[in-house]
Each structure stands twice: as structure tokens, then as C-alpha cells.
Design a protein around this motif. Sequence first.
Motif, PDB file in Angstrom:
ATOM      1  N   SER A   1      -7.375  -2.562   0.760  1.00 36.18           N
ATOM      2  CA  SER A   1      -7.737  -3.954   1.059  1.00 36.18           C
ATOM      3  C   SER A   1      -7.125  -4.911   0.041  1.00 36.18           C
ATOM      4  CB  SER A   1      -9.239  -4.197   1.039  1.00 36.18           C
ATOM      5  OG  SER A   1      -9.927  -3.110   1.470  1.00 36.18           O
ATOM      6  N   SER A   2      -7.136  -4.506  -1.249  1.00 36.01           N
ATOM      7  CA  SER A   2      -6.596  -5.402  -2.269  1.00 36.01           C
ATOM      8  C   SER A   2      -5.093  -5.564  -2.125  1.00 36.01           C
ATOM      9  CB  SER A   2      -6.923  -4.886  -3.668  1.00 36.01           C
ATOM     10  OG  SER A   2      -8.308  -4.875  -3.837  1.00 36.01           O
ATOM     11  N   CYS A   3      -4.384  -4.463  -1.857  1.00 34.48           N
ATOM     12  CA  CYS A   3      -2.927  -4.545  -1.694  1.00 34.48           C
ATOM     13  C   CYS A   3      -2.598  -5.452  -0.511  1.00 34.48           C
ATOM     14  CB  CYS A   3      -2.323  -3.161  -1.458  1.00 34.48           C
ATOM     15  SG  CYS A   3      -2.394  -2.115  -2.912  1.00 34.48           S
ATOM     16  N   ALA A   4      -3.369  -5.305   0.576  1.00 35.86           N
ATOM     17  CA  ALA A   4      -3.131  -6.138   1.763  1.00 35.86           C
ATOM     18  C   ALA A   4      -3.396  -7.600   1.421  1.00 35.86           C
ATOM     19  CB  ALA A   4      -4.035  -5.681   2.905  1.00 35.86           C
ATOM     20  N   TYR A   5      -4.496  -7.849   0.703  1.00 37.99           N
ATOM     21  CA  TYR A   5      -4.863  -9.220   0.339  1.00 37.99           C
ATOM     22  C   TYR A   5      -3.762  -9.869  -0.497  1.00 37.99           C
ATOM     23  CZ  TYR A   5      -7.315 -13.119  -1.830  1.00 37.99           C
ATOM     24  OH  TYR A   5      -7.676 -14.362  -2.264  1.00 37.99           O
ATOM     25  N   HIS A   6      -3.183  -9.083  -1.415  1.00 30.54           N
ATOM     26  CA  HIS A   6      -2.142  -9.644  -2.286  1.00 30.54           C
ATOM     27  C   HIS A   6      -0.748  -9.569  -1.652  1.00 30.54           C
ATOM     28  CE1 HIS A   6      -4.777 -10.518  -5.637  1.00 30.54           C
ATOM     29  NE2 HIS A   6      -5.366  -9.349  -5.455  1.00 30.54           N
ATOM     30  N   GLY A   7      -0.690  -9.145  -0.389  1.00 25.47           N
ATOM     31  CA  GLY A   7       0.576  -9.149   0.357  1.00 25.47           C
ATOM     32  C   GLY A   7       1.602  -8.131  -0.122  1.00 25.47           C
ATOM     33  N   ALA A   8       1.126  -7.081  -0.828  1.00 30.09           N
ATOM     34  CA  ALA A   8       2.049  -6.035  -1.293  1.00 30.09           C
ATOM     35  C   ALA A   8       2.240  -5.035  -0.150  1.00 30.09           C
ATOM     36  CB  ALA A   8       1.483  -5.360  -2.541  1.00 30.09           C
ATOM     37  N   VAL A   9       3.231  -5.302   0.703  1.00 32.60           N
ATOM     38  CA  VAL A   9       3.371  -4.546   1.957  1.00 32.60           C
ATOM     39  C   VAL A   9       3.583  -3.044   1.727  1.00 32.60           C
ATOM     40  CG1 VAL A   9       4.564  -4.460   4.166  1.00 32.60           C
ATOM     41  CG2 VAL A   9       4.394  -6.605   2.940  1.00 32.60           C
TER      42      VAL A   9
ATOM     43  N   LYS B   1       3.058  -1.176  -0.888  1.00 32.52           N
ATOM     44  CA  LYS B   1       1.892  -0.552  -1.536  1.00 32.52           C
ATOM     45  C   LYS B   1       0.765  -0.355  -0.511  1.00 32.52           C
ATOM     46  CE  LYS B   1       1.519   0.207  -6.156  1.00 32.52           C
ATOM     47  NZ  LYS B   1       2.458   1.314  -5.962  1.00 32.52           N
ATOM     48  N   THR B   2       0.608  -1.347   0.381  1.00 27.55           N
ATOM     49  CA  THR B   2      -0.436  -1.245   1.405  1.00 27.55           C
ATOM     50  C   THR B   2      -0.195   0.003   2.254  1.00 27.55           C
ATOM     51  OG1 THR B   2      -0.543  -3.651   1.477  1.00 27.55           O
ATOM     52  CG2 THR B   2      -1.595  -2.488   3.289  1.00 27.55           C
ATOM     53  N   CYS B   3       1.080   0.196   2.646  1.00 25.69           N
ATOM     54  CA  CYS B   3       1.417   1.362   3.472  1.00 25.69           C
ATOM     55  C   CYS B   3       1.129   2.661   2.711  1.00 25.69           C
ATOM     56  CB  CYS B   3       2.898   1.345   3.865  1.00 25.69           C
ATOM     57  SG  CYS B   3       3.303  -0.069   4.889  1.00 25.69           S
ATOM     58  N   GLU B   4       1.471   2.659   1.413  1.00 31.78           N
ATOM     59  CA  GLU B   4       1.256   3.849   0.583  1.00 31.78           C
ATOM     60  C   GLU B   4      -0.238   4.193   0.490  1.00 31.78           C
ATOM     61  OE1 GLU B   4       3.525   3.210  -3.037  1.00 31.78           O
ATOM     62  OE2 GLU B   4       2.225   4.722  -3.987  1.00 31.78           O
ATOM     63  N   MET B   5      -1.044   3.148   0.251  1.00 30.06           N
ATOM     64  CA  MET B   5      -2.496   3.371   0.117  1.00 30.06           C
ATOM     65  C   MET B   5      -3.106   3.831   1.431  1.00 30.06           C
ATOM     66  SD  MET B   5      -3.009   2.907  -2.933  1.00 30.06           S
ATOM     67  CE  MET B   5      -1.550   2.685  -3.908  1.00 30.06           C
ATOM     68  N   ALA B   6      -2.588   3.258   2.545  1.00 30.72           N
ATOM     69  CA  ALA B   6      -3.102   3.667   3.854  1.00 30.72           C
ATOM     70  C   ALA B   6      -2.785   5.138   4.087  1.00 30.72           C
ATOM     71  CB  ALA B   6      -2.477   2.806   4.943  1.00 30.72           C
ATOM     72  N   LYS B   7      -1.587   5.553   3.660  1.00 32.56           N
ATOM     73  CA  LYS B   7      -1.185   6.955   3.834  1.00 32.56           C
ATOM     74  C   LYS B   7      -2.156   7.869   3.085  1.00 32.56           C
ATOM     75  CE  LYS B   7       2.885   9.732   3.588  1.00 32.56           C
ATOM     76  NZ  LYS B   7       3.641  10.153   2.453  1.00 32.56           N
ATOM     77  N   ARG B   8      -2.469   7.474   1.852  1.00 36.18           N
ATOM     78  CA  ARG B   8      -3.399   8.284   1.039  1.00 36.18           C
ATOM     79  C   ARG B   8      -4.784   8.320   1.688  1.00 36.18           C
ATOM     80  NH1 ARG B   8      -1.285   6.404  -4.272  1.00 36.18           N
ATOM     81  NH2 ARG B   8       0.441   7.805  -4.627  1.00 36.18           N
ATOM     82  N   LEU B   9      -5.226   7.157   2.153  1.00 36.73           N
ATOM     83  CA  LEU B   9      -6.552   7.084   2.775  1.00 36.73           C
ATOM     84  C   LEU B   9      -6.593   7.950   4.033  1.00 36.73           C
ATOM     85  CD1 LEU B   9      -9.378   5.957   3.376  1.00 36.73           C
ATOM     86  CD2 LEU B   9      -8.325   3.875   4.204  1.00 36.73           C
ATOM     87  N   LEU B  10      -5.525   7.852   4.833  1.00 41.55           N
ATOM     88  CA  LEU B  10      -5.515   8.591   6.103  1.00 41.55           C
ATOM     89  C   LEU B  10      -5.390  10.101   5.904  1.00 41.55           C
ATOM     90  CD1 LEU B  10      -3.464   6.093   8.275  1.00 41.55           C
ATOM     91  CD2 LEU B  10      -5.897   6.602   8.442  1.00 41.55           C
ATOM     92  N   GLU B  11      -4.859  10.500   4.743  1.00 46.04           N
ATOM     93  CA  GLU B  11      -4.850  11.946   4.443  1.00 46.04           C
ATOM     94  C   GLU B  11      -6.279  12.457   4.305  1.00 46.04           C
ATOM     95  OE1 GLU B  11      -2.438  12.476   0.961  1.00 46.04           O
ATOM     96  OE2 GLU B  11      -0.611  12.025   2.128  1.00 46.04           O
ATOM     97  N   LEU B  12      -7.128  11.628   3.720  1.00 50.53           N
ATOM     98  CA  LEU B  12      -8.529  12.036   3.526  1.00 50.53           C
ATOM     99  C   LEU B  12      -9.384  11.744   4.752  1.00 50.53           C
ATOM    100  CD1 LEU B  12      -9.344  10.855  -0.114  1.00 50.53           C
ATOM    101  CD2 LEU B  12      -8.825  13.150   0.655  1.00 50.53           C
ATOM    102  N   ASP B  13      -9.077  10.636   5.426  1.00 52.52           N
ATOM    103  CA  ASP B  13      -9.893  10.222   6.567  1.00 52.52           C
ATOM    104  C   ASP B  13      -8.969   9.740   7.694  1.00 52.52           C
ATOM    105  OD1 ASP B  13     -11.782   9.260   8.266  1.00 52.52           O
ATOM    106  OD2 ASP B  13     -12.611   7.754   6.917  1.00 52.52           O
TER     107      ASP B  13
END
Length: 449
Positions: free
Chosen positions: A255-263, A265-277
Motif C-alpha cells: 500500500s505504501s509503495c502504491a501511495y508513493h507511486g513507486a511502480v 516496487k509496488t509490483c515487487e511487493m505484490a509478488k511477495r504478498l501473492l507468494e504467501l497469499d
Amino acid sequence: MAFKLSLNTQPFSGSALIHFYAKFRLPQNARKAFDEIIHRDEVCYGALIVGLAQNSRPLDAFSAFAEMKGCNVRSTIYTVSGALSAAGQMVALEHCRVIHGHAIVAGLDGNVVVGCTLIDGYGRVGHIVDARMVFDELLPGVNTVVWNAMMSVYAQHGDKSSVLGMYNAMQVEGLVPDRFTFLALLTAFCNAGLFLESEQWFQRMRMEYKIKPGLEHYKCLVGAMAGAGRLEEAEHIAMTMPFEPDAAVWRTLLSSCAYHGAVDKTCEMAKRLLELDPRDDSAYEIVANVLSAKGRWDEVAEMRKLMIYRRVKKKQGRSWIEVKGKVHVFLAEDRRHEKTEEIYSKLAELMEKIEKSGYVPVRDEMLLREDKREAHRYDSEKLALAFGVVAGAAPPGKALRIVKNLRICRDSHEAFKYFSRVMGREIIVRDANKCHRFLNGSCTCGGIW
Ligand code: ZN
């Protein structure tokens, strides 16, 4: 069921069975085990009500509490605190008040466990003054647990000066702060977006008080750093902390990466999140929206395909509002309520007002429907709000309180900021992640949730 032994006619063994099912997250089985008990005493009811509340079944916990009262079974600290915790989960103020009154009559209001649940319950429904009154009545001589409960209420609402004030007062009383005291402090700083203070208090807890930080403490630190836009540092903490980051940590970073417009990084964090969930639908949505804002349409399409391929469906949102002690639940585009006509016309009136004052619907790129702009017009939280106005859920000028089982959607978040301005009143929305207080066109979450 293998556990359906002859035990179930004896209250004590029956309650052990209820505990067992509740502990293993099988609330329906807990209810079944209860139904088979012939002599239902306060111990069985206590096990059932607490078990249902702990398994996020507040409505069921409530009906069990009502049933218990109807059967003239005596209240105990377990039944009262279980019912209060259910009221807190539903953000049902009137229910909290009723059980509070019940606790007073039963002579249980001076009990520390009941007191802490009352503080927590009033805190969740956003009635900080009532929470404080319970705390003050329990004083003097209460232990750190009660202080922590009160501090945690202030922290949830981002009131860091009251948390700090209590921390100091606690020392004057000769009480030693523990890990939960520091968790309240760190939550307050994180919610207030103060990363420097977060770091200082984190170190103070470790060095001065020799308290080993737990995952929850690290989460606050990550949240504070990420919220302030220090994305690299936040990620570094998440990667090097002595705990495996859980889905909630990646969700905060996402959410923070998305809020700060770091595209990227947002994709990277989503990848990590989706690995777990892998079934977290909000992760796909956040990424798609960030990508579309930068015009990266091919990747948006890929995200959508991936979501379909993995058969991830958007979870159904449910919102509810309490009016005169009754909880009214709404789904998106819900037309089942007896006041549907009034609700829809009130919502249309409110939407027109906010559109005139500058609100623009937020597009949801993950929706396949054509009318993306209209897609969120009848979200469950908007219907709950319109009903709250129609039914007079709170006197004019007082806050309207809504609860949502999922994260509030981006469009509703935007609309609610405008609603708070055109209606000239405070709106509190407790969603799955945060408590949002909308007032005069802005929200206390600062746009990150
Ligand atoms: Zn917010």
C-alpha cells in the motif's frame, strides 16, 4: 463426528469440547457441540460466546448471549467479556452500552478482564471518552494490562500525545511498561506517520527496557518507515528482521509503495504478498491501478489475465451500521432492505452533492465491466452510509459509524472524504485494516491503508 462422545451431556466436558473446536477455528462445530448439551450452564455459555467471538462470529456470539439471558443463566466475566468483544468487532455502540449495563447489574464491572474488554469495545466503536471513563473508574490500583488497553485505544485513533501522556503517568504510578505498552506507543507513532519517533522508541524498548521486539513491533516500524516514503529502509527492515515477514508486512509495504507511486516496487511487493497469499484480490487491484496511472496498459491486461488464470475472485464486501441497537448489513448493490427506495434516493442525493463539490469517481481497472466509472456507485459502505442518514443512526453533528469486512475501496474512500465535507459531520469507517475518521474532507489514514 469423532468427538461426539457420551461427554456431551455433562456441562464441563461439553465446554471442553466447545473450547477445543473454537481453538481449532471450527466455530460451527463448537455451536453443534453446544446444542447437544442438555444442561447448559454459565460455563458452557461462556465457552461458546468467547469461542464465537474469537472466531470472528460476532453476530452468533451475540445471539448466544441473548439466548443465555433468556434462559436466566447467570453472567460471568467470560460471557460478558465475550459479548463485549463481539460488540467491539461489530463496532456496535448500543450493544456495548447494553452489555456494560448488564455487567454493572451483575456486579462484574469492577473486574479487570471485563474492564479491559469494555475499554477495547468502546475504543473500537470510536467512543474514546467512554473508554476513558471505564478506565478512570477502574483506577486506582489497576495493573499494566488495563493501562495498555487504554493506551492501545488512543494509539488506534492516532492520538500519540495521549499515549505518551499515559506512558509518563504510568511511570509515576510505579508501573513498569511491558511489550504491549511499547506496542501501543509504536502503533501511535506509526499511525501518526512519525518514523523518527518510531525508531527511537523501538531502540529504547530494546536497550533501556531489554524487551525483545516481536513481529508486531517490527510491523509498526516497517509501517512507519514505508508510510513516510522511506521504502528502501522499510523493505530492508522487513528482510533483515528476525522473523519471516508475513502477508500483513508485505501488504503494508504494497500500500505504501502504491501511495508513493513507486511502480516497480509496488509490483515487487505484490509478488511477495501473492507468494504467501495468492488469493489476495486487493493485491492485483492495487498493482493494476498503479500501472494504469502510468499508462502501462499491457501490464494491466497481464495482471487481469493472471487473476482470471488463478481464479481469484473479488471478495464480496459487506458493510454494516448500527441503528437503535440493531445491526443492518449491506452488500454491494443490495436491494433487500425494507427501506431500499429511501436508501437509494438518499444516496443519489448525496452523490449529486459531492459531484458538484468536485468528487470524481475512481476507476477500478480490475473490473471487466464497461461502466468502470459507475462500478462503485452502490458499494456496500455507501449504502450503509445512506441508510445511516435515512434512519438517523446518530444525532445531527455526531459521527456516523460504519464497519466493512474488507478494505474500504479507493472510490469509497474518496467519496467519503467529500461526504464528510458536504454533510458537515464525522464519518468513521472501520475496515479490515484500519480505522478511518473522515472529517472536513480528509481522512486520518492520510491515504495509506
Ligand atoms: Zn482513510
